[in-house]
Enzyme design. Structure first.
Site, PDB file in Angstrom:
ATOM      1  N   GLN A 151       0.954  -1.234  -0.171  1.00 46.00           N
ATOM      2  CA  GLN A 151       0.078  -0.052   0.139  1.00 46.00           C
ATOM      3  C   GLN A 151       0.919   1.066   0.099  1.00 46.00           C
ATOM      4  O   GLN A 151       1.894   1.309   0.631  1.00 46.00           O
ATOM      5  CB  GLN A 151      -1.158   0.132   1.329  1.00 46.00           C
ATOM      6  N   GLY A 278       2.911   1.651  11.661  1.00 43.33           N
ATOM      7  CA  GLY A 278       2.619   0.828  12.718  1.00 43.33           C
ATOM      8  C   GLY A 278       2.077  -0.390  12.450  1.00 43.33           C
ATOM      9  O   GLY A 278       2.425  -1.592  13.096  1.00 43.33           O
ATOM     10  N   GLY A 279       1.265  -0.542  11.369  1.00 44.80           N
ATOM     11  CA  GLY A 279       0.660  -1.626  11.310  1.00 44.80           C
ATOM     12  C   GLY A 279       0.114  -1.625   9.980  1.00 44.80           C
ATOM     13  O   GLY A 279      -0.040  -0.572   9.255  1.00 44.80           O
ATOM     14  N   GLU A 281      -2.651  -3.740   7.430  1.00 45.27           N
ATOM     15  CA  GLU A 281      -3.793  -5.081   7.513  1.00 45.27           C
ATOM     16  C   GLU A 281      -3.740  -6.101   6.441  1.00 45.27           C
ATOM     17  O   GLU A 281      -4.703  -6.342   5.888  1.00 45.27           O
ATOM     18  CB  GLU A 281      -5.081  -4.127   7.397  1.00 45.27           C
ATOM     19  N   HIS A 305      -7.212  -1.820  15.353  1.00 41.24           N
ATOM     20  CA  HIS A 305      -7.322  -1.178  14.131  1.00 41.24           C
ATOM     21  C   HIS A 305      -7.002  -1.984  12.840  1.00 41.24           C
ATOM     22  O   HIS A 305      -8.179  -2.206  12.137  1.00 41.24           O
ATOM     23  CB  HIS A 305      -6.116   0.114  14.201  1.00 41.24           C
ATOM     24  N   GLU A 306      -6.007  -2.734  12.955  1.00 34.00           N
ATOM     25  CA  GLU A 306      -5.514  -3.411  11.850  1.00 34.00           C
ATOM     26  C   GLU A 306      -6.630  -4.874  11.632  1.00 34.00           C
ATOM     27  O   GLU A 306      -6.883  -4.981  10.530  1.00 34.00           O
ATOM     28  CB  GLU A 306      -4.107  -4.315  11.684  1.00 34.00           C
ATOM     29  N   HIS A 309      -9.936  -3.792   9.787  1.00 33.42           N
ATOM     30  CA  HIS A 309      -9.809  -3.627   8.495  1.00 33.42           C
ATOM     31  C   HIS A 309     -10.159  -4.762   7.744  1.00 33.42           C
ATOM     32  O   HIS A 309     -10.558  -4.896   6.585  1.00 33.42           O
ATOM     33  CB  HIS A 309      -8.358  -3.191   8.198  1.00 33.42           C
ATOM     34  N   GLU A 328      -9.986   3.977   6.130  1.00 32.40           N
ATOM     35  CA  GLU A 328      -9.304   4.475   7.328  1.00 32.40           C
ATOM     36  C   GLU A 328     -10.407   5.173   8.282  1.00 32.40           C
ATOM     37  O   GLU A 328     -10.093   4.877   9.466  1.00 32.40           O
ATOM     38  CB  GLU A 328      -8.139   5.205   7.115  1.00 32.40           C
ATOM     39  N   ASP A 383       0.083   8.117  -1.050  1.00 32.47           N
ATOM     40  CA  ASP A 383       0.701   7.774   0.351  1.00 32.47           C
ATOM     41  C   ASP A 383       0.583   9.469   0.857  1.00 32.47           C
ATOM     42  O   ASP A 383       0.352   9.472   2.084  1.00 32.47           O
ATOM     43  CB  ASP A 383       2.060   7.583   0.366  1.00 32.47           C
ATOM     44  N   ARG A 582       9.778   3.748  12.034  1.00 38.00           N
ATOM     45  CA  ARG A 582       8.323   3.991  11.938  1.00 38.00           C
ATOM     46  C   ARG A 582       8.199   5.329  11.584  1.00 38.00           C
ATOM     47  O   ARG A 582       8.361   6.476  12.286  1.00 38.00           O
ATOM     48  CB  ARG A 582       7.615   3.623  13.088  1.00 38.00           C
TER      49      ARG A 582
HETATM   50  N1  BES Z   1      -3.376   0.738   6.149  1.00 42.63           N
HETATM   51  C1  BES Z   1      -2.879   1.392   7.193  1.00 42.63           C
HETATM   52  C2  BES Z   1      -1.349   1.892   6.755  1.00 42.63           C
HETATM   53  C3  BES Z   1      -0.866   2.406   5.375  1.00 42.63           C
HETATM   54  C4  BES Z   1      -1.638   3.785   5.217  1.00 42.63           C
HETATM   55  C5  BES Z   1       0.023   2.222   4.491  1.00 42.63           C
HETATM   56  C6  BES Z   1      -1.478   4.377   3.961  1.00 42.63           C
HETATM   57  C7  BES Z   1       0.407   2.807   3.398  1.00 42.63           C
HETATM   58  C8  BES Z   1      -0.391   3.981   3.063  1.00 42.63           C
HETATM   59  C9  BES Z   1      -2.779   0.736   8.455  1.00 42.63           C
HETATM   60  O1  BES Z   1      -4.107   0.445   8.535  1.00 42.63           O
HETATM   61  C10 BES Z   1      -2.582   2.144   9.437  1.00 42.63           C
HETATM   62  O2  BES Z   1      -3.452   3.141   9.333  1.00 42.63           O
HETATM   63  N2  BES Z   1      -1.766   2.031  10.175  1.00 42.63           N
HETATM   64  C11 BES Z   1      -1.472   3.033  11.356  1.00 42.63           C
HETATM   65  C12 BES Z   1      -1.691   2.494  12.665  1.00 42.63           C
HETATM   66  C13 BES Z   1      -3.148   2.708  13.177  1.00 42.63           C
HETATM   67  C14 BES Z   1      -3.166   2.277  14.268  1.00 42.63           C
HETATM   68  C15 BES Z   1      -3.605   4.171  13.097  1.00 42.63           C
HETATM   69  C16 BES Z   1       0.072   3.215  11.161  1.00 42.63           C
HETATM   70  O3  BES Z   1       0.978   2.511  10.691  1.00 42.63           O
HETATM   71  O4  BES Z   1       0.517   4.280  11.870  1.00 42.63           O
HETATM   72 ZN    ZN Z   2      -5.554   1.752   8.666  1.00 43.29          ZN
END
Ligand code: BES
Ligand code: ZN
Length: 631
Positions: A151, A278-279, A281, A305-306, A309, A328, A383, A582
């Site tokens: 992603q 952070g994560g 999905e 959160h994940e 999804h 999101e 992104d 991160r």
């Molecule tokens: N899907 C997102 C990560 C993402 C978003 C990757 C856009 C690439 C482009 C994931 O579900 C997410 O939102 N992760 C958050 C953590 C969450 C607890 C808010 C993160 O990585 O900070």
């Molecule tokens: Zn997310």
């Protein structure tokens, strides 16, 4: 005014239901649509490449149109086509000009009847989706590691495919690795227990390309429940299993409101610290940063959160990246509902308040056009749309609907929505249409209280947006005020039982309410008052914040330390930036450093050493902050 907005929304609706064009893909799925992939790779750590074949099964809607795929920095060695059997014939192909954001289109003319395309290719060492870690970057320090992050539009850097969230595919994969490592994918694992360097997977449910994921490393597995478990390096596996032991409960909590979990297993892969998010999905196998392992389960909202999804995102997916808030915003709303079920309403309220504070702070810095849920990403990398707007404004919008229509009614609506659009990719307009027909329409009086068009198409927040509040935070704020005014010394603050969330609120509150009266502020860039080091030191002595092992608290404290020029925290800042990749943490820290000339010099000095250890996605962000390599 409002009429104009409705008009605008109607236009979006019209335009999108006719055809949602994904501006971030070269593909032509309405003429030729990829339905299935058979993938086979050799994982070559010494060259930092994947080398293998992708066989694409396509549906031909137009008989004459060529197949157009997305690629970025792929080395295409051979293309062949077949009409279904094992007989492949050589095919011609062309690779178009490469765009910095989109990569290059790969166009393959298809003979009559051909419905399979076999592509022999390899990735490039700089592939944006792949991070190849040296042993030194892992917890065990002995074996290399590889993980993917597809992603938003990085899948095209490791697989030639139609890289649009509107195109769903099923797939099989075979992965050949060095014998001492194991491969895991976000798919069903068909390999059995043997560590023989030959791994096989299949994903029978159609998923968008951004959810295809692979990791290879020295991994162990621990079961957490009947259908849940965790993978991590041997060094981390026990800590990870303890921290994530509520996972099965979370799956059950989500199912109780939104219907059955439809993906079979739910496992979590804890990655090395350079994972840029952070994560992520990835279906059946969430990828997670090790920075959530705080030791007290205080950061497991990320798992909620994940996991969420699996409904909002993986089951019902945004059709284009402008509709990202459907992924999101819904997920952030569900995440808080899961936390409420598992840990109670107090916890939900705290998370909601922290989220709103972040949102308001970000709204102060964003252009109006980027405060709109249905965002215009023309000419931009998707992104870049990943701000608090889709997450927190989206979640607040759903909270507004919940508060207006009542929880019971809104839960029923959302469950119906997930069922109705299951395994589809939808646009904002389709959601609004469904909302009108299945919730708003039945009660126009209540519907008038939620300005839907304003939520979706206007910047900022509607005047009657929900105002989450937390009684626990009110008490924390009182303590912070007492301390700021010099009425309570740091070591008398009754913080012994504070949760991580209360700590975060305390630190942010202090930073936001530094008043000249109590603290003789020093001047900082932008004329923001700062806390004198002596005051920072009092907090540090009482609560050992510089040494906090909780990544969120450490991050907040380090950010404050830069703002207030609290030098005793600088070695820890450097260590933090050198070990964690991160993006959510490192980007704001570099940004804060870059606000002063001395800070920027320090940032550049650290970044020079840290940059080779960061993921390409994190590097891309920090390069912009520090104007690299201009510096
Ligand atoms: N899907 C997102 C990560 C993402 C978003 C990757 C856009 C690439 C482009 C994931 O579900 C997410 O939102 N992760 C958050 C953590 C969450 C607890 C808010 C993160 O990585 O900070
Ligand atoms: Zn997310």
């Amino acid at each position: 005014m409002c009429r104009l907005l409705f008009c605008l929304l109607a236009l979006i609706t019209l335009g999108e239901t006719v055809k949602a064009q994904d501006i971030h893909s070269y593909a032509n799925p309405s003429a030729v649509r990829v339905r299935h992939l058979d993938l086979d790779w050799n994982v070559l750590f010494d060259q930092k490449i994947l080398k293998g074949t992708a066989v694409l099964t396509v549906e031909r809607i137009s008989e004459t149109a060529p197949l157009v795929l997305d690629t970025r920095d792929l080395k295409i060695e051979k293309v062949e086509t077949s009409a279904g059997g094992a007989n492949y014939a050589p095919a011609t192909f062309t690779i178009g000009a490469s765009d910095k954001i989109l990569g290059a289109p790969l166009t393959i003319p298809l003979p009559a009847k051909a419905n399979r395309v076999r592509i022999q290719y390899s990735t490039s060492p700089g592939a944006t989706a792949l991070q190849w870690l040296d042993p030194a970057q892992t917890a065990g320090k002995k074996q290399p590691f590889l993980f993917t992050q597809s992603q938003s539009i990085h899948a095209r850097s490791w697989i030639p495919l139609q890289d649009s969230p509107a195109v769903r595919v099923t797939y099989t994969a075979r992965v050949h690795t060095p014998r001492q490592l194991i491969a895991v994918m976000a798919a069903e694992d068909l390999s059995g227990d043997a560590r023989d360097g030959d791994y096989q997977f299949k994903m029978d449910q159609p998923i968008p390309s951004y959810l295809i994921a692979l990791a290879v490393g020295d991994l162990r597995f621990k079961s957490l429940g009947p259908r849940t478990g965790v993978y991590a390096e041997p060094h981390t596996i026990d800590l990870a299993a303890r921290e994530l032991s509520d996972t099965e409960k979370m799956v059950m909590a989500t199912e109780s409101v939104y219907g059955p979990y439809r993906w079979g297993r739910y496992d979590i892969l804890v990655l090395p610290p350079s994972f840029p998010y952070g994560g992520m999905e990835n279906p059946r196998l969430t990828f997670a940063t090790p920075t959530i392992l705080a030791g007290d389960k205080s950061l497991v909202s990320l798992v909620a959160h994940e996991l969420a999804h699996s409904w909002s995102g993986n089951l019902v997916t945004n059709a284009t990246w402008s509709d990202f808030w459907l992924n999101e915003g819904f997920t952030t709303y569900l995440e808080r509902r899961i936390l409420e079920t598992v840990y109670g309403r107090d916890r939900e309220e705290m998370e909601a308040v922290l989220g709103l504070r972040d949102l308001k702070e970000e709204i102060d810095t964003l252009d109006d056009r980027d405060e709109i849920l249905h965002i215009d990403l023309t000419g931009r990398d998707p992104d870049d749309g990943s701000t608090d707007i889709p997450y927190e404004k989206g979640a607040l919008f759903l909270r507004h609907l919940e508060e207006t229509f009542g929880r019971e009614r809104f839960d029923r609506f959302l469950k119906g929505y997930f069922d109705h659009f299951a395994f589809q990719s939808i646009t904002t307009a389709q959601f609004v249409d469904y909302l009108n027909k299945n919730l708003l329409g039945e009660n126009p009086k209540l519907a008038r209280k939620v300005p839907v068009a304003e939520w979706i198409a206007k910047p900022g927040l509607p005047e009657n947006a929900p105002q989450p509040s937390s009684a626990a935070f009110t008490r924390v704020a009182e303590q912070a005020t007492q301390w700021l005014q010099g009425k309570t010394p740091a070591d008398k603050i009754p913080a012994a039982n504070w949760t991580t969330q209360e700590w975060l609120h305390f630190l942010r509150y202090v930073q936001d309410h530094i008043t000249p009266a109590g603290n003789k502020p020093i001047e900082t860039p932008g004329s923001r008052p700062a806390l004198p080091s002596a005051r920072m030191d009092q907090l540090d002595k009482a609560f050992h914040l510089t040494r906090s092992g909780n990544s969120e608290i450490a991050f907040q404290w380090l950010l404050m330390s830069i703002r207030n020029r609290y030098e005793p925290a600088y070695p820890r800042l450097e260590e933090f930036l050198m070990t964690i990749g991160r993006r959510k943490f490192i980007k704001p820290l570099y940004e804060e450093l870059a606000k002063t000339p001395e800070g920027k010099a320090r940032a550049i000095e650290i970044y020079r050493r840290a940059r080779p250890t960061y993921h390409p996605i994190a590097v891309a962000s920090v390069d912009v902050v520090l104007n690299w390599p201009g510096n």
